[in-house]
Design an enzyme around this catalytic site. Structure first.
Site, short mmCIF file in Angstrom:
data_model
loop_
_atom_site.label_atom_id
_atom_site.label_comp_id
_atom_site.label_asym_id
_atom_site.label_seq_id
_atom_site.Cartn_x
_atom_site.Cartn_y
_atom_site.Cartn_z
N ARG A 1 8.02 16.42 0.11
CA ARG A 1 8.56 15.08 -0.12
C ARG A 1 9.43 15.10 -1.37
O ARG A 1 9.26 15.96 -2.24
CB ARG A 1 7.42 14.06 -0.28
CG ARG A 1 6.51 13.97 0.94
CD ARG A 1 5.43 12.92 0.75
NE ARG A 1 6.00 11.58 0.68
CZ ARG A 1 6.30 10.82 1.73
NH1 ARG A 1 6.07 11.28 2.96
NH2 ARG A 1 6.80 9.62 1.58
N GLU B 1 5.72 29.21 7.75
CA GLU B 1 5.82 28.96 6.31
C GLU B 1 6.81 29.92 5.66
O GLU B 1 6.74 31.13 5.85
CB GLU B 1 4.44 29.10 5.65
CG GLU B 1 4.43 29.13 4.14
CD GLU B 1 5.12 27.94 3.50
OE1 GLU B 1 5.88 28.14 2.54
OE2 GLU B 1 4.92 26.79 3.97
N GLY C 1 0.81 -1.21 0.00
CA GLY C 1 0.00 0.00 0.00
C GLY C 1 0.84 1.26 0.00
O GLY C 1 0.34 2.35 -0.28
N GLY C 2 2.14 1.12 0.33
CA GLY C 2 3.04 2.26 0.27
C GLY C 2 2.69 3.37 1.24
O GLY C 2 1.95 3.19 2.20
N HIS D 1 -32.07 19.06 -5.44
CA HIS D 1 -32.22 20.01 -4.33
C HIS D 1 -32.75 19.27 -3.11
O HIS D 1 -33.62 18.42 -3.24
CB HIS D 1 -33.20 21.12 -4.73
CG HIS D 1 -33.52 22.06 -3.59
ND1 HIS D 1 -32.66 23.06 -3.19
CD2 HIS D 1 -34.62 22.13 -2.78
CE1 HIS D 1 -33.21 23.72 -2.19
NE2 HIS D 1 -34.39 23.18 -1.92
#
Length: 568
Positions: A373, A304, A141-142, A546
């Site tokens: 990453r 940041e 699944g990494g 709706h």
């Protein structure tokens, strides 16, 4: 019979230790002498060796667990090696030195990496009739399934539920003695991950895909070596798909070795909720964690480097999410460069950062390092294979067929450094498989929806306002607020809006952005419109149910016309 393998001994005179790497998974076949897991103690590390042959039925510990002598580690269905304690001890010592079993197999496609790119490519190719082998050195699944997309969304859901309970009065409800248990939140996450990864293993078995757990060593374009448990396998393969993903980027900051630093991987297994969390990096990952921990009651600060958080999206979206974050009590410092991380004597942490040439300091319990990453080629020697890298030397260079310069070697997902999104990796995997099987398919990147799970959610697709301006296109832009949408009001989520960008002359939909309830689900109507070059009239002539939040898309398209939106 069922055999409980227990912790019999630790290094030195230690009485407890921490679970390190686990080498097996449920349903794995093991033999006497195979390594099961590693245990770390203050006297050193120890590998636990199997004294049984059979199938792993359950694993009773997780990485990071603290255990003591006598605790059950795994349960095996099979046969126990019956020997005297002295002989047994000698055998376990020699277990790691046993001569490995050697085998050689032939296959059509070998996929290295079982993340959302690798496993999709493998299953798709197998369904098309190819003989497929897949190699995974960590968990099936990494990153996405184990430490990314899925576990973070499990956290997001728990955090949102907790926030809703605390705001029950606004719904006419009363809830008392509300509390959270971070260990149970982590456990829920683990159960979801296990269910999904078990599902992938089932699909491998169901499609006759051979899975090897180990590190792949690519010897040449047709030969791969892998050691899995006590078996050394040489794989003769016609084609290779490199799907080795990405790893957390770490930038050189003084104090980076601090034990109070967590990455997006470790923070998903915390056993204690920090009172104050400092996040370095205000990109997608950083802001998702900022909102979810804020919803869990944590005091969150974001530092940041860029001028804005989520810098790659339109300014109006950035302005709205920044305003919402600050109203929730998230402290945001943009245009700020983290300089140093300092551990204090009372186990706190101080982060210093430079803003407008002035040093500032913020104190917290933990620091989440979230600066992005980078492609992970792992142990693959690209230079030896003559596989070219991108111009920036980060990722693997591929053409639109996902083919490298070596004709039978393909690369997909984050390792290509194209677009770091799981759904892009999956589609790249299908494109690679199609081309290997003789079909001429090209990868297109024009219409890729991006989903950001802040609170509220953000989703974008197609061209942004900045991009249409750079292209010199004449466009009309329509916007509709969720504050005017009945369904959003009933949900108690009226912040945000839908924005549509269309070509002025033709009415063709070019782009869209949504910030608000269910944005990540709603974006696909706009994506479908862009992909199929639909016009404003096509969406306006489509009746929207709706009351739904999807009506806001209809209204935003109306807002691009002279008539304008009806309910705004």
């Amino acid at each position: 019979m069922l055999i409980d393998i227990k912790l019999e001994k630790l290094s030195g005179h230690s009485t407890s230790g921490k679970i390190g790497k686990i080498h097996v998974e449920v349903n794995d076949n093991i033999k006497v002498g195979d390594e099961i897991l590693d245990i770390e103690s203050n006297k050193g590390n120890k590998s636990v060796i199997s004294n049984a042959t059979g199938i792993i039925k359950s694993i009773n510990v997780e990485t990071g667990d603290t255990i003591k002598k006598g605790d059950i580690l795994v349960t095996v269905e099979g046969e126990l090696k019956e020997e005297s304690s002295k002989k047994k001890s000698t055998f376990n010592y020699m277990g790691g030195l046993m001569k490995p079993k050697k085998e050689e197999i032939d296959t059509d496609i070998t996929v290295i990496g079982s993340g959302p790119g690798g496993y999709v490519a493998a299953i798709y190719a197998a369904k098309m009739g190819a003989k497929v082998t897949i190699i995974e050195k960590e968990k099936v699944g990494g990153t996405c399934l184990n430490w990314g997309c899925i576990p973070t969304k499990s956290f997001v859901t728990s955090a949102k539920m907790y926030e809703n309970l605390n705001n029950a009065k606004s719904f006419g409800l009363s809830a008392e003695n509300i509390s959270l248990d971070i260990k149970k939140i982590v456990s829920r996450k683990n159960n979801i991950v296990k269910e999904l990864t078990d599902g992938i293993k089932y699909l491998f078995e169901n499609n006759n895909i051979t899975l090897y757990k180990g590190t792949a060593k690519v010897l040449d374009e047709n030969t791969i070596f892998v050691k899995s448990n006590n078996t050394e396998t040489t794989i003769n393969t016609k084609n290779i798909i490199l799907a080795t993903g990405s790893k957390v980027s770490m930038i050189p900051i003084k104090g980076i070795e601090s034990k109070n630093i967590l990455t997006s991987k470790e923070i998903l297994d915390i056993d204690e909720l920090p009172k104050k969390l400092i996040i370095i990096g205000g990109g997608v990952i950083g802001m998702e964690f900022a909102f979810l921990f804020n919803n869990l009651g944590v005091d969150v600060t974001v530092i940041e480097y860029m001028d804005d958080i989520l810098a790659n999206i339109d300014k109006d979206i950035i302005s709205e999410i920044t305003s919402i974050a600050e109203e929730k009590g998230i402290h945001i410092y943009t245009s700020s460069k983290a300089e140093e991380i300092i551990d204090t004597e009372d186990k706190k942490v101080v982060v210093s950062f430079n803003k407008k040439d002035k040093l500032h300091y913020v104190t917290g319990d933990k620091v989440l390092f979230s600066v992005g990453r980078e492609p992970n080629t792992g142990e693959i020697d690209l230079e030896k294979l003559d596989v070219e890298r991108n111009d920036n030397k980060r990722g693997i260079k591929v053409n639109t067929k996902m083919q490298t310069n070596v004709s039978n070697i393909y690369a997909i997902g984050d390792v290509t450094d194209k677009v770091q999104l799981a759904h892009v990796a999956s589609h790249q995997g299908i494109v690679a498989a199609e081309n290997i099987l003789g079909n001429n398919i090209e990868m297109e990147y024009d219409v890729i929806p991006a989903a950001i799970f802040t609170d509220p959610e953000i989703a974008v697709v197609g061209l942004s306002e900045r991009q249409v301006k750079e292209k010199g296109l004449e466009v009309s832009i329509g916007q509709f607020p969720f504050a005017s949408n009945g369904k959003a009001l009933t949900l108690g989520e009226s912040r945000g809006f839908v924005k549509i960008i269309k070509e002025k002359e033709t009415g063709v939909i070019l782009g869209g952005s949504i910030i608000g309830p269910h944005a990540t689900d709603l974006i696909h109507e706009i994506a479908l419109a862009i992909k199929n070059k639909l016009k404003d009239v096509d969406l306006m002539n489509t009746i929207h149910a709706h009351p739904t939040t999807a009506e806001s898309i209809y209204e935003s398209v109306l807002a691009t016309t002279e008539t304008g939106a009806i309910h705004n």
